[in-house]
Every structure is written in structure tokens, then in C-alpha cells.
Scaffold this motif. Structure first.
Motif, PDB file in Angstrom:
ATOM      1  N   SER A   1       0.804  -1.220   0.000  1.00 38.03           N
ATOM      2  CA  SER A   1       0.000   0.000   0.000  1.00 38.03           C
ATOM      3  C   SER A   1       0.837   1.269   0.000  1.00 38.03           C
ATOM      4  O   SER A   1       0.405   2.319  -0.472  1.00 38.03           O
ATOM      5  CB  SER A   1      -0.960   0.006   1.189  1.00 38.03           C
ATOM      6  OG  SER A   1      -0.252  -0.120   2.400  1.00 38.03           O
TER       7      SER A   1
ATOM      8  N   THR B   1      -1.957  -1.885  -4.871  1.00 37.50           N
ATOM      9  CA  THR B   1      -1.560  -1.984  -3.475  1.00 37.50           C
ATOM     10  C   THR B   1      -1.365  -3.416  -3.026  1.00 37.50           C
ATOM     11  O   THR B   1      -0.877  -3.656  -1.923  1.00 37.50           O
ATOM     12  CB  THR B   1      -2.604  -1.329  -2.563  1.00 37.50           C
ATOM     13  OG1 THR B   1      -3.860  -2.005  -2.734  1.00 37.50           O
ATOM     14  CG2 THR B   1      -2.771   0.140  -2.898  1.00 37.50           C
TER      15      THR B   1
ATOM     16  N   ALA C   1       1.181   2.701  -3.529  1.00 38.66           N
ATOM     17  CA  ALA C   1      -0.002   3.012  -4.327  1.00 38.66           C
ATOM     18  C   ALA C   1       0.218   4.312  -5.095  1.00 38.66           C
ATOM     19  O   ALA C   1       0.732   5.285  -4.554  1.00 38.66           O
ATOM     20  CB  ALA C   1      -1.217   3.140  -3.419  1.00 38.66           C
TER      21      ALA C   1
END
Length: 126
Positions: free
Chosen positions: A25, A76, A28
Motif C-alpha cells: 500500500s 496496493t 499506491a
């Protein structure tokens, strides 16, 4: 949170399947590529599969036809679906991010400027 967190490893019998996941994540929205590498005791680290920010994938020969790398649309999560597992697939599997968005599935190039996760163990019994 750690930049890369792998999960999904475990013990299976020959011919079984596992799906590895990697939480990425932190990356991202970036144009970084992600990949899976593995290392078994007493053996050199091997590239398994990589996927760049455009979705282009590349596999090492032993992974072709058995493994599939993918990432979610938000970029992610990274996955590695492993089918028809063999004892020689036993290894620690690592998720790797490459800041140069490389699509070369090679330990010589991929991840040299990047980050490695802590790994998840895969054990395949005969």
C-alpha cells in the motif's frame, strides 16, 4: 507499517496450490514494478516473476505455466498464484519493489534499487 508484507505461505503436498499475497500500500499511485523472488537453503536467490506498472509480466522458465503474478487495480496488492507445486519449489518467497519500474525478471537487475519484504515460507512435501 512495513513497506512490503507477504502472506499466504504454508505447507502443501506435491501438486498442490498456494496463493501468496503482498501488501504494498505504501507504493499506491507510483510507477514502480513489483516482483516475487525466492531463496532456498544452500541455493542462490532466484527470480520468480515480475510485473511492471503497466501490467507487463515476465516469468523465469520454471514458473511459466504453473505460476501467475498479478496486482490489483489500485496497485496496493501483489499476488502469486502457484499451481502444480513441486518439492523443489520449497523456499522463502520475497516480495520486491523496483523503483526503476523494471520488467526484467532477473536477480541481476530487478530490485537493485528497491526494497525487499521479510518473506513467507513455502514448503512442498513429496
Amino acid at each position: 507499517q512495513a513497506p512490503l508484507v507477504e502472506s499466504g505461505g504454508g505447507s502443501v503436498e506435491t501438486g498442490g496450490s498456494l496463493r501468496l499475497s503482498c501488501s504494498a500500500s505504501r507504493y499506491a499511485g507510483t510507477r514502480y514494478s513489483l516482483g516475487w523472488f525466492r531463496e532456498a537453503p544452500g541455493k542462490q536467490r532466484e527470480a520468480v516473476a515480475v510485473i511492471d506498472s503497466d501490467g507487463t509480466t515476465e516469468y523465469t522458465d520454471f514458473a511459466k505455466g504453473r505460476f501467475a503474478i498479478s496486482r490489483d487495480s489500485a496497485q496496493t496488492q501483489l499476488y502469486l498464484q502457484m499451481n502444480s507445486l513441486k518439492p523443489e519449489d520449497t523456499a522463502m518467497y520475497y516480495c520486491v519493489v523496483d523503483y526503476l519500474d523494471s520488467s526484467i525478471c532477473s536477480t541481476s537487475y530487478f530490485g537493485r534499487r528497491g526494497h525487499w519484504g521479510q518473506g513467507t515460507q513455502v514448503t512442498v512435501s513429496s
